[in-house]
Design a protein around this motif. Structure first.
Motif, mmCIF file in Angstrom:
data_model
loop_
_atom_site.group_PDB
_atom_site.id
_atom_site.type_symbol
_atom_site.label_atom_id
_atom_site.label_comp_id
_atom_site.label_asym_id
_atom_site.label_seq_id
_atom_site.Cartn_x
_atom_site.Cartn_y
_atom_site.Cartn_z
ATOM 1 N N TYR A 48 0.832 -1.207 0.000
ATOM 2 C CA TYR A 48 0.000 0.000 0.000
ATOM 3 C C TYR A 48 0.865 1.255 0.000
ATOM 4 O O TYR A 48 0.550 2.230 -0.680
ATOM 5 N N ALA A 49 1.956 1.227 0.767
ATOM 6 C CA ALA A 49 2.863 2.383 0.792
ATOM 7 C C ALA A 49 3.407 2.642 -0.609
ATOM 8 O O ALA A 49 3.450 3.803 -1.063
ATOM 9 N N ALA A 50 3.807 1.598 -1.297
ATOM 10 C CA ALA A 50 4.304 1.759 -2.668
ATOM 11 C C ALA A 50 3.215 2.330 -3.564
ATOM 12 O O ALA A 50 3.477 3.249 -4.359
ATOM 13 N N ASP A 51 2.006 1.815 -3.423
ATOM 14 C CA ASP A 51 0.901 2.291 -4.253
ATOM 15 C C ASP A 51 0.601 3.768 -3.987
ATOM 16 O O ASP A 51 0.405 4.551 -4.917
ATOM 17 N N ILE A 52 0.588 4.152 -2.714
ATOM 18 C CA ILE A 52 0.315 5.546 -2.354
ATOM 19 C C ILE A 52 1.405 6.466 -2.894
ATOM 20 O O ILE A 52 1.132 7.555 -3.388
ATOM 21 N N LEU A 53 2.661 5.996 -2.809
ATOM 22 C CA LEU A 53 3.791 6.791 -3.308
ATOM 23 C C LEU A 53 3.935 6.711 -4.822
ATOM 24 O O LEU A 53 4.788 7.376 -5.400
ATOM 25 N N ASN A 54 3.113 5.867 -5.443
ATOM 26 C CA ASN A 54 3.141 5.668 -6.889
ATOM 27 C C ASN A 54 4.519 5.202 -7.369
ATOM 28 O O ASN A 54 5.064 5.713 -8.356
ATOM 29 N N ILE A 55 5.072 4.224 -6.635
ATOM 30 C CA ILE A 55 6.335 3.606 -7.046
ATOM 31 C C ILE A 55 6.130 2.100 -7.135
ATOM 32 O O ILE A 55 5.175 1.548 -6.590
ATOM 33 N N SER A 56 7.023 1.457 -7.800
ATOM 34 C CA SER A 56 6.953 0.015 -7.983
ATOM 35 C C SER A 56 7.041 -0.707 -6.635
ATOM 36 O O SER A 56 7.851 -0.345 -5.782
ATOM 37 N N ARG A 57 6.241 -1.728 -6.467
ATOM 38 C CA ARG A 57 6.313 -2.555 -5.263
ATOM 39 C C ARG A 57 7.666 -3.255 -5.171
ATOM 40 O O ARG A 57 8.223 -3.410 -4.093
ATOM 41 N N ARG A 58 8.180 -3.676 -6.308
ATOM 42 C CA ARG A 58 9.503 -4.311 -6.326
ATOM 43 C C ARG A 58 10.575 -3.308 -5.913
ATOM 44 O O ARG A 58 11.518 -3.642 -5.215
ATOM 45 N N ASP A 59 10.417 -2.056 -6.338
ATOM 46 C CA ASP A 59 11.397 -1.022 -6.002
ATOM 47 C C ASP A 59 11.377 -0.678 -4.520
ATOM 48 O O ASP A 59 12.429 -0.482 -3.911
ATOM 49 N N ILE A 60 10.186 -0.588 -3.927
ATOM 50 C CA ILE A 60 10.143 -0.266 -2.503
ATOM 51 C C ILE A 60 10.719 -1.426 -1.691
ATOM 52 O O ILE A 60 11.420 -1.210 -0.701
ATOM 53 N N ASP A 61 10.466 -2.640 -2.123
ATOM 54 C CA ASP A 61 11.037 -3.817 -1.468
ATOM 55 C C ASP A 61 12.556 -3.718 -1.487
ATOM 56 O O ASP A 61 13.225 -3.834 -0.461
ATOM 57 N N TYR A 62 13.118 -3.477 -2.672
ATOM 58 C CA TYR A 62 14.566 -3.387 -2.792
ATOM 59 C C TYR A 62 15.114 -2.214 -1.987
ATOM 60 O O TYR A 62 16.155 -2.328 -1.335
#
Length: 179
Positions: A147-161
């Motif tokens: 959800y944080a990635a979605d709210i920030l409009n960034i890739s889920r894979r990118d936030i994980d990394y």
């Protein structure tokens, strides 16, 4: 297929850059025939799994062999076929029946296949804990980060990394501090 399976099987609990990555690259660069399941099996029959993985520990070797057996039984020959297979909830549950395969392994594999997901590991759990963010379990932590990635409009894979990298560097820096 051989390199991707080595990556997902060996990565748990090990230093990725110094232990896992060199083995994955060695398989990728030296065993061209191991691009599909039959090629992996033939290569292992020729040289032995210990040589293929450059690994002696029976736990991870047995896990690798169990995954090969599962793939063979389910007529899965390529990483893209496995990715498609795991999109079905029932299939993912069957994959989880392999000893040592958990939700993180499935999500990690999906990340390798460019699926937008988060593979919750100790770095993400520590990050959420240090941020005083409450979660109940693996799925709760995953939902929060996705959800944080979605709210920030960034890739889920990118936030994980990004979290993994930040926490890895932070942990390394903390282990070398002197008082």
């Amino acid at each position: 297929m051989g390199a991707i399976l080595a990556d997902i099987i060996l990565q748990a609990g090990l230093n990725y850059k110094s232990v896992v990555l060199p083995r994955v690259l060695h398989i990728y660069q030296n065993y061209n025939s191991a691009h599909n399941l039959s090629g992996v099996i033939n290569t292992i029959e020729e040289i032995g799994i210990e040589n293929f993985l450059n690994w002696k520990d029976n736990i991870k070797i047995n896990r690798y062999l169990s995954v090969l057996e599962f793939l063979s039984e389910n007529l899965i020959d390529t990483p893209s076929e496995l990715a498609k297979f795991l999109t079905q909830y029932e299939n993912a549950q069957m994959f989880l029946s392999i000893n040592g395969i958990g939700y993180k392994t499935i999500d990690y594999f999906k990340k390798l296949m460019h699926v937008e997901t988060v593979a919750v590991d100790r770095h993400i759990l520590n990050f959420l804990t240090q941020a005083n963010i409450n979660f109940n379990n693996y799925h709760g932590a995953k939902i929060i980060v996705e959800y944080a990635a979605d709210i920030l409009n960034i890739s889920r894979r990118d936030i994980d990394y990004s979290i993994w990298h930040y926490m890895s560097v932070k942990q390394t820096q903390m282990s070398f501090t002197f008082e």
